[in-house]
Design a protein around this motif. Structure first.
Motif, PDB file in Angstrom:
ATOM      1  N   ILE A 188      17.831  -7.941 -49.837  1.00 38.84           N
ATOM      2  CA  ILE A 188      18.876  -7.787 -48.824  1.00 38.84           C
ATOM      3  C   ILE A 188      20.124  -7.116 -49.392  1.00 38.84           C
ATOM      4  O   ILE A 188      20.563  -6.065 -48.897  1.00 38.84           O
ATOM      5  CB  ILE A 188      19.236  -9.154 -48.208  1.00 38.84           C
ATOM      6  CG1 ILE A 188      18.013  -9.733 -47.485  1.00 38.84           C
ATOM      7  CG2 ILE A 188      20.416  -9.017 -47.238  1.00 38.84           C
ATOM      8  CD1 ILE A 188      18.223 -11.144 -46.935  1.00 38.84           C
ATOM      9  N   ASP A 191      18.381  -3.694 -51.833  1.00 35.36           N
ATOM     10  CA  ASP A 191      17.456  -2.729 -51.234  1.00 35.36           C
ATOM     11  C   ASP A 191      17.837  -2.352 -49.800  1.00 35.36           C
ATOM     12  O   ASP A 191      18.008  -1.168 -49.487  1.00 35.36           O
ATOM     13  CB  ASP A 191      16.029  -3.277 -51.277  1.00 35.36           C
ATOM     14  CG  ASP A 191      15.557  -3.529 -52.699  1.00 35.36           C
ATOM     15  OD1 ASP A 191      15.971  -2.771 -53.596  1.00 35.36           O
ATOM     16  OD2 ASP A 191      14.794  -4.486 -52.923  1.00 35.36           O
ATOM     17  N   PHE A 192      17.952  -3.341 -48.927  1.00 35.22           N
ATOM     18  CA  PHE A 192      18.328  -3.051 -47.541  1.00 35.22           C
ATOM     19  C   PHE A 192      19.688  -2.362 -47.472  1.00 35.22           C
ATOM     20  O   PHE A 192      19.866  -1.382 -46.750  1.00 35.22           O
ATOM     21  CB  PHE A 192      18.369  -4.345 -46.717  1.00 35.22           C
ATOM     22  CG  PHE A 192      17.020  -4.832 -46.260  1.00 35.22           C
ATOM     23  CD1 PHE A 192      15.853  -4.296 -46.763  1.00 35.22           C
ATOM     24  CD2 PHE A 192      16.911  -5.849 -45.322  1.00 35.22           C
ATOM     25  CE1 PHE A 192      14.603  -4.748 -46.343  1.00 35.22           C
ATOM     26  CE2 PHE A 192      15.677  -6.309 -44.892  1.00 35.22           C
ATOM     27  CZ  PHE A 192      14.527  -5.764 -45.405  1.00 35.22           C
ATOM     28  N   LYS A 193      20.635  -2.891 -48.243  1.00 38.45           N
ATOM     29  CA  LYS A 193      21.988  -2.337 -48.224  1.00 38.45           C
ATOM     30  C   LYS A 193      21.992  -0.880 -48.653  1.00 38.45           C
ATOM     31  O   LYS A 193      22.665  -0.032 -48.041  1.00 38.45           O
ATOM     32  CB  LYS A 193      22.897  -3.163 -49.134  1.00 38.45           C
ATOM     33  CG  LYS A 193      24.354  -2.729 -49.110  1.00 38.45           C
ATOM     34  CD  LYS A 193      25.204  -3.636 -49.995  1.00 38.45           C
ATOM     35  CE  LYS A 193      26.680  -3.240 -49.953  1.00 38.45           C
ATOM     36  NZ  LYS A 193      27.501  -4.133 -50.818  1.00 38.45           N
ATOM     37  N   VAL A 196      20.372   1.397 -45.826  1.00 41.30           N
ATOM     38  CA  VAL A 196      21.258   1.526 -44.665  1.00 41.30           C
ATOM     39  C   VAL A 196      22.449   2.424 -44.991  1.00 41.30           C
ATOM     40  O   VAL A 196      22.832   3.276 -44.177  1.00 41.30           O
ATOM     41  CB  VAL A 196      21.732   0.134 -44.191  1.00 41.30           C
ATOM     42  CG1 VAL A 196      22.854   0.261 -43.154  1.00 41.30           C
ATOM     43  CG2 VAL A 196      20.566  -0.652 -43.615  1.00 41.30           C
ATOM     44  N   ALA A 209      13.667  -2.804 -39.309  1.00 41.18           N
ATOM     45  CA  ALA A 209      12.906  -2.723 -40.548  1.00 41.18           C
ATOM     46  C   ALA A 209      11.516  -3.297 -40.275  1.00 41.18           C
ATOM     47  O   ALA A 209      11.354  -4.502 -40.089  1.00 41.18           O
ATOM     48  CB  ALA A 209      13.597  -3.503 -41.666  1.00 41.18           C
ATOM     49  N   LEU A 252      20.644 -11.885 -41.019  1.00 47.56           N
ATOM     50  CA  LEU A 252      20.938 -10.462 -41.198  1.00 47.56           C
ATOM     51  C   LEU A 252      22.014  -9.986 -40.230  1.00 47.56           C
ATOM     52  O   LEU A 252      22.833  -9.124 -40.571  1.00 47.56           O
ATOM     53  CB  LEU A 252      19.666  -9.620 -41.014  1.00 47.56           C
ATOM     54  CG  LEU A 252      18.527  -9.816 -42.012  1.00 47.56           C
ATOM     55  CD1 LEU A 252      17.399  -8.830 -41.730  1.00 47.56           C
ATOM     56  CD2 LEU A 252      19.003  -9.666 -43.453  1.00 47.56           C
ATOM     57  N   LEU A 258      24.843  -4.384 -43.109  1.00 44.28           N
ATOM     58  CA  LEU A 258      23.521  -3.991 -42.629  1.00 44.28           C
ATOM     59  C   LEU A 258      23.564  -3.427 -41.214  1.00 44.28           C
ATOM     60  O   LEU A 258      22.544  -3.004 -40.673  1.00 44.28           O
ATOM     61  CB  LEU A 258      22.553  -5.177 -42.695  1.00 44.28           C
ATOM     62  CG  LEU A 258      22.200  -5.678 -44.103  1.00 44.28           C
ATOM     63  CD1 LEU A 258      21.145  -6.771 -44.028  1.00 44.28           C
ATOM     64  CD2 LEU A 258      21.708  -4.532 -44.981  1.00 44.28           C
ATOM     65  N   LEU A 261      20.884  -4.545 -38.615  1.00 46.28           N
ATOM     66  CA  LEU A 261      19.470  -4.366 -38.952  1.00 46.28           C
ATOM     67  C   LEU A 261      18.658  -5.631 -38.655  1.00 46.28           C
ATOM     68  O   LEU A 261      19.081  -6.740 -38.983  1.00 46.28           O
ATOM     69  CB  LEU A 261      19.334  -4.009 -40.433  1.00 46.28           C
ATOM     70  CG  LEU A 261      17.922  -3.631 -40.911  1.00 46.28           C
ATOM     71  CD1 LEU A 261      17.540  -2.245 -40.387  1.00 46.28           C
ATOM     72  CD2 LEU A 261      17.848  -3.662 -42.438  1.00 46.28           C
ATOM     73  N   ILE A 263      14.474  -7.307 -38.561  1.00 47.48           N
ATOM     74  CA  ILE A 263      13.112  -7.143 -39.075  1.00 47.48           C
ATOM     75  C   ILE A 263      12.103  -7.258 -37.942  1.00 47.48           C
ATOM     76  O   ILE A 263      12.220  -8.122 -37.069  1.00 47.48           O
ATOM     77  CB  ILE A 263      12.819  -8.186 -40.171  1.00 47.48           C
ATOM     78  CG1 ILE A 263      13.588  -7.838 -41.451  1.00 47.48           C
ATOM     79  CG2 ILE A 263      11.319  -8.287 -40.465  1.00 47.48           C
ATOM     80  CD1 ILE A 263      13.447  -8.854 -42.563  1.00 47.48           C
ATOM     81  N   PHE A 293      12.040   1.882 -41.949  1.00 44.58           N
ATOM     82  CA  PHE A 293      13.306   1.691 -41.236  1.00 44.58           C
ATOM     83  C   PHE A 293      13.429   2.745 -40.136  1.00 44.58           C
ATOM     84  O   PHE A 293      13.163   3.926 -40.373  1.00 44.58           O
ATOM     85  CB  PHE A 293      14.492   1.832 -42.194  1.00 44.58           C
ATOM     86  CG  PHE A 293      14.500   0.829 -43.322  1.00 44.58           C
ATOM     87  CD1 PHE A 293      15.246  -0.339 -43.222  1.00 44.58           C
ATOM     88  CD2 PHE A 293      13.773   1.059 -44.482  1.00 44.58           C
ATOM     89  CE1 PHE A 293      15.270  -1.266 -44.261  1.00 44.58           C
ATOM     90  CE2 PHE A 293      13.787   0.138 -45.521  1.00 44.58           C
ATOM     91  CZ  PHE A 293      14.534  -1.023 -45.411  1.00 44.58           C
ATOM     92  N   THR A 361       8.275  -1.657 -51.860  1.00 41.85           N
ATOM     93  CA  THR A 361       8.860  -2.908 -52.348  1.00 41.85           C
ATOM     94  C   THR A 361       8.325  -3.338 -53.712  1.00 41.85           C
ATOM     95  O   THR A 361       8.823  -4.294 -54.293  1.00 41.85           O
ATOM     96  CB  THR A 361       8.602  -4.045 -51.347  1.00 41.85           C
ATOM     97  OG1 THR A 361       7.195  -4.348 -51.323  1.00 41.85           O
ATOM     98  CG2 THR A 361       9.066  -3.662 -49.951  1.00 41.85           C
TER      99      THR A 361
END
Length: 368
Positions: A188, A191-193, A196, A209, A252, A258, A261, A263, A293, A361
């Motif tokens: 979170i 990776d997600f940050k 985005v 996602a 989230l 994010l 965002l 999932i 994404f 991942t």
């Protein structure tokens, strides 16, 4: 070709049964809504625009400068024919004839309907399953390849590569790790940050996602995910629990970086069977250890055209069309067999691919 051997079966009754079949068990009709076309090709002009370019303030009477027009890419391809066939041999037809005799030739009895609807349902499901496989493979890998390793009849390989830019196909970022390494992975906050943020710089406002159920399970085993999703009290007590999709998305939504965002978990199971009976693929067509994404849950369209079989006049076959899939039944005399076929000209085209991002991942770089 001769007419169906199944006494009592007519086109009207078969159409009524086919009309009860739906696509609710599948993701592709939602991700790629059906769109009828009248050619066997699909194409989309996809502008690489995302930035909102502001107009200028100019003095009245002054010359107005022309803004640049970004390049337009054309994504296109052929709509393939998807087909499946199932047969009943003379022994199986004898069993049906006995059933008819025992029920005074009443075709409305449930047992008789089940006897022929087993194959119509199989063919309907097989066509939908292939479209599902194509849709989920393409959005999780950025491409789809049909070859003799995953398809029975390949005259020429069918290959569509959506050519996602290299900088939109990433691995886990610096400071994170393979998600299977639950203590050091930072799905979170790293990776997600990172995805985005990078997408925003290109004018892509990512909101969803997508990942497989197994990848989501790995995600929720990460220590960081459990801490972010746990309540204040649970964190104070050091209690860690595996969160649900709803709990994750609630957590989230509270993280401003994010940008909303959420999932989406893909839980599907499709089996590919070859002519020799082998099954080279069985499982979730959405690739494992991948997150896709996107800006929307609608990713493109399933282009379809009515099969040419519908235009054959005087055919001995009985036919029923529901949506993109034609089911037809007929018989052959030598060898004696009842034939059921499912046919569709269809393709789920990922029209928003250029504005989508892929994350591996389990690797620091994209290796799928």
């Amino acid at each position: 070709m001769i007419g169906t051997l199944m006494r009592g079966l007519n086109e009207r009754d078969m159409q009524a049964v086919i009309n009860t079949y739906d696509l609710k068990p599948y993701y592709y009709p939602t991700l790629f809504p059906l769109k009828e076309t009248y050619t066997l090709t699909w194409k989309a002009l996809e502008t690489q625009v995302g930035l909102k370019i502001a107009a200028d303030l100019v003095a009245r009477g002054a010359t107005i400068d022309t803004k640049t027009r970004e390049a337009i890419q054309r994504i296109q391809g052929d709509i393939p024919k998807i087909a499946v066939k199932r047969t009943k041999n003379d022994e199986e037809m004898n069993d049906y004839d006995i059933m008819v005799a025992m029920t005074s030739q009443n075709p409305d009895l449930r047992a008789l309907v089940d006897a022929w609807a087993e194959d119509t349902n199989f063919c309907w499901t097989a066509v939908a399953a292939r479209l599902e496989w194509m849709a989920l493979q393409s959005i999780s890998l950025g491409k789809i390849t049909i070859s003799n390793t995953n398809n029975v009849s390949v005259i020429s390989e069918y290959d569509v590569d959506y050519l996602l830019p290299a900088d939109q196909k990433l691995g886990f970022t610096t400071g994170s790790a393979n998600w299977a390494t639950s203590t050091s992975a930072k799905p979170i906050t790293k990776d997600f940050k990172a995805v985005v943020k990078a997408a925003k710089k290109k004018g892509h406002n990512l909101k969803f996602a997508f990942m497989s159920l197994d990848t989501f399970a790995t995600f929720t085993e990460c220590e960081e995910v459990q801490k972010i999703c746990a309540s204040f009290a649970a964190n104070a007590l050091g209690i860690q629990q595996t969160p649900s999709v709803e709990q994750v998305n609630t957590a989230l939504s509270g993280l401003s970086y994010l940008r909303g965002l959420q999932i989406v978990v893909i839980d599907q199971d499709i089996t590919i069977e070859l002519g020799d009976g082998s099954r080279p693929f069985s499982g979730n067509p959405f690739a494992e250890n991948v997150v896709m994404f996107s800006e929307s849950k609608v990713l493109g369209q399933t282009y379809w055209k009515k099969p040419a079989d519908m235009n054959v006049k005087g055919s001995a076959a009985i036919k029923a069309l529901n949506g993109h899939t034609l089911i037809k039944k007929f018989a052959n005399e030598e060898p004696l067999e009842e034939v059921t076929m499912g046919i569709a000209n269809a393709f789920p085209a990922w029209l928003s691919s250029s504005r989508s991002w892929l994350l591996s991942t389990n690797s620091a770089t994209w290796k799928h």
